[in-house]
Design a protein around this motif. Structure first.
Motif, mmCIF file in Angstrom:
data_model
loop_
_atom_site.group_PDB
_atom_site.id
_atom_site.type_symbol
_atom_site.label_atom_id
_atom_site.label_comp_id
_atom_site.label_asym_id
_atom_site.label_seq_id
_atom_site.Cartn_x
_atom_site.Cartn_y
_atom_site.Cartn_z
ATOM 1 N N LEU A 45 -18.288 -36.716 19.704
ATOM 2 C CA LEU A 45 -17.830 -38.037 19.267
ATOM 3 C C LEU A 45 -18.531 -39.130 20.066
ATOM 4 C CD1 LEU A 45 -15.999 -39.917 17.602
ATOM 5 C CD2 LEU A 45 -14.305 -39.684 19.439
ATOM 6 N N TYR A 46 -18.646 -38.958 21.382
ATOM 7 C CA TYR A 46 -19.314 -39.977 22.190
ATOM 8 C C TYR A 46 -20.777 -40.123 21.772
ATOM 9 C CZ TYR A 46 -21.121 -42.841 25.856
ATOM 10 O OH TYR A 46 -21.732 -43.872 26.522
ATOM 11 N N GLN A 47 -21.417 -39.037 21.463
ATOM 12 C CA GLN A 47 -22.810 -39.114 21.011
ATOM 13 C C GLN A 47 -22.915 -39.965 19.745
ATOM 14 O OE1 GLN A 47 -25.334 -38.008 22.895
ATOM 15 N NE2 GLN A 47 -23.679 -37.537 24.303
ATOM 16 N N LYS A 48 -21.983 -39.776 18.840
ATOM 17 C CA LYS A 48 -21.967 -40.573 17.610
ATOM 18 C C LYS A 48 -21.560 -42.019 17.894
ATOM 19 C CE LYS A 48 -20.729 -36.539 14.886
ATOM 20 N NZ LYS A 48 -19.600 -35.843 14.289
ATOM 21 N N LEU A 49 -20.576 -42.197 18.774
ATOM 22 C CA LEU A 49 -20.105 -43.529 19.129
ATOM 23 C C LEU A 49 -21.210 -44.352 19.784
ATOM 24 C CD1 LEU A 49 -17.677 -45.481 19.348
ATOM 25 C CD2 LEU A 49 -17.115 -44.359 21.517
ATOM 26 N N SER A 50 -22.045 -43.708 20.549
ATOM 27 C CA SER A 50 -23.108 -44.420 21.257
ATOM 28 C C SER A 50 -24.332 -44.683 20.372
ATOM 29 C CB SER A 50 -23.528 -43.659 22.515
ATOM 30 O OG SER A 50 -24.066 -42.405 22.195
ATOM 31 N N ASP A 51 -24.274 -44.250 19.129
ATOM 32 C CA ASP A 51 -25.334 -44.532 18.157
ATOM 33 C C ASP A 51 -24.848 -45.664 17.252
ATOM 34 O OD1 ASP A 51 -27.238 -44.605 16.139
ATOM 35 O OD2 ASP A 51 -27.010 -42.495 15.590
ATOM 36 N N GLU A 52 -25.413 -46.836 17.416
ATOM 37 C CA GLU A 52 -24.958 -48.020 16.689
ATOM 38 C C GLU A 52 -24.966 -47.819 15.181
ATOM 39 O OE1 GLU A 52 -24.710 -51.600 14.581
ATOM 40 O OE2 GLU A 52 -26.557 -50.432 14.633
ATOM 41 N N SER A 53 -25.887 -47.027 14.674
ATOM 42 C CA SER A 53 -26.012 -46.864 13.220
ATOM 43 C C SER A 53 -24.794 -46.186 12.588
ATOM 44 C CB SER A 53 -27.285 -46.099 12.863
ATOM 45 O OG SER A 53 -27.192 -44.749 13.272
ATOM 46 N N THR A 54 -23.987 -45.473 13.380
ATOM 47 C CA THR A 54 -22.785 -44.833 12.835
ATOM 48 C C THR A 54 -21.662 -45.830 12.607
ATOM 49 O OG1 THR A 54 -21.786 -44.350 14.990
ATOM 50 C CG2 THR A 54 -23.290 -42.680 14.055
ATOM 51 N N LYS A 55 -21.737 -46.981 13.284
ATOM 52 C CA LYS A 55 -20.723 -48.045 13.200
ATOM 53 C C LYS A 55 -19.340 -47.596 13.659
ATOM 54 C CE LYS A 55 -23.670 -50.906 11.307
ATOM 55 N NZ LYS A 55 -24.488 -51.693 12.181
ATOM 56 N N LEU A 56 -19.259 -46.485 14.399
ATOM 57 C CA LEU A 56 -17.964 -46.031 14.902
ATOM 58 C C LEU A 56 -17.364 -46.996 15.905
ATOM 59 C CD1 LEU A 56 -18.468 -42.186 15.355
ATOM 60 C CD2 LEU A 56 -17.211 -43.379 13.567
ATOM 61 N N TRP A 57 -18.176 -47.837 16.503
ATOM 62 C CA TRP A 57 -17.667 -48.817 17.458
ATOM 63 C C TRP A 57 -16.718 -49.808 16.798
ATOM 64 C CZ3 TRP A 57 -19.035 -53.796 16.236
ATOM 65 C CH2 TRP A 57 -20.163 -53.963 15.422
ATOM 66 N N HIS A 58 -16.728 -49.867 15.478
ATOM 67 C CA HIS A 58 -15.792 -50.727 14.746
ATOM 68 C C HIS A 58 -14.357 -50.202 14.828
ATOM 69 C CE1 HIS A 58 -18.118 -53.687 12.458
ATOM 70 N NE2 HIS A 58 -19.064 -52.776 12.343
ATOM 71 N N LEU A 59 -14.206 -48.908 15.037
ATOM 72 C CA LEU A 59 -12.886 -48.281 14.991
ATOM 73 C C LEU A 59 -12.111 -48.500 16.285
ATOM 74 C CD1 LEU A 59 -13.854 -44.875 13.347
ATOM 75 C CD2 LEU A 59 -12.928 -46.921 12.243
ATOM 76 N N GLY A 60 -10.811 -48.509 16.157
ATOM 77 C CA GLY A 60 -9.941 -48.630 17.317
ATOM 78 C C GLY A 60 -9.763 -47.294 18.007
ATOM 79 N N ALA A 61 -9.115 -47.342 19.153
ATOM 80 C CA ALA A 61 -8.946 -46.148 19.978
ATOM 81 C C ALA A 61 -8.140 -45.057 19.276
ATOM 82 C CB ALA A 61 -8.285 -46.530 21.297
ATOM 83 N N VAL A 62 -7.112 -45.434 18.532
ATOM 84 C CA VAL A 62 -6.283 -44.433 17.851
ATOM 85 C C VAL A 62 -7.095 -43.668 16.813
ATOM 86 C CG1 VAL A 62 -4.257 -44.074 16.378
ATOM 87 C CG2 VAL A 62 -4.143 -45.673 18.313
ATOM 88 N N ALA A 63 -7.862 -44.384 16.019
ATOM 89 C CA ALA A 63 -8.695 -43.737 15.000
ATOM 90 C C ALA A 63 -9.751 -42.850 15.653
ATOM 91 C CB ALA A 63 -9.350 -44.772 14.111
ATOM 92 N N LEU A 64 -10.375 -43.348 16.711
ATOM 93 C CA LEU A 64 -11.392 -42.564 17.407
ATOM 94 C C LEU A 64 -10.781 -41.315 18.043
ATOM 95 C CD1 LEU A 64 -13.451 -45.421 19.066
ATOM 96 C CD2 LEU A 64 -14.246 -43.874 17.264
ATOM 97 N N TYR A 65 -9.588 -41.474 18.621
ATOM 98 C CA TYR A 65 -8.940 -40.315 19.239
ATOM 99 C C TYR A 65 -8.622 -39.258 18.183
ATOM 100 C CZ TYR A 65 -5.999 -37.523 22.265
ATOM 101 O OH TYR A 65 -5.471 -36.480 22.983
ATOM 102 N N GLY A 66 -8.260 -39.685 17.005
ATOM 103 C CA GLY A 66 -8.013 -38.729 15.921
ATOM 104 C C GLY A 66 -9.262 -37.950 15.547
ATOM 105 N N MET A 67 -10.410 -38.555 15.746
ATOM 106 C CA MET A 67 -11.676 -37.886 15.454
ATOM 107 C C MET A 67 -12.118 -36.944 16.578
ATOM 108 S SD MET A 67 -13.710 -41.169 13.934
ATOM 109 C CE MET A 67 -15.191 -40.269 13.463
ATOM 110 N N LEU A 68 -11.539 -37.165 17.762
ATOM 111 C CA LEU A 68 -11.936 -36.381 18.923
ATOM 112 C C LEU A 68 -11.469 -34.948 18.790
ATOM 113 C CD1 LEU A 68 -13.333 -36.633 21.705
ATOM 114 C CD2 LEU A 68 -11.103 -37.165 22.650
#
Length: 68
Positions: A45-68
């Motif tokens: 997830l961090y690898q994807k989060l650190s890639d701007e093109s995925t736009k995962l940085w738009h998501l909040g912590a709860v949504a990101l944690y669900g993806m973890l």
């Protein structure tokens, strides 16, 4: 002043996201924050989060944690 998020400035947003994720992870897994941070930084997830093109940085912590 340029306020666009790019690959060059995305690193400024990541510590806040990682801190929130690590807090959730540490509580759910009864581990230290250091262990949780290490887990987050080594995750796919961090690898994807650190890639701007995925736009995962738009998501909040709860949504990101669900993806973890």
């Amino acid at each position: 002043m340029n306020l666009d998020i790019t690959q060059d400035n995305l690193h400024l947003l990541l510590p806040g996201k990682v801190t929130a994720l690590a807090s959730f992870y540490a509580e759910d897994n009864n581990c230290s924050m250091l262990e949780a941070v290490r887990y987050i930084y080594s995750s796919s997830l961090y690898q994807k989060l650190s890639d701007e093109s995925t736009k995962l940085w738009h998501l909040g912590a709860v949504a990101l944690y669900g993806m973890l």
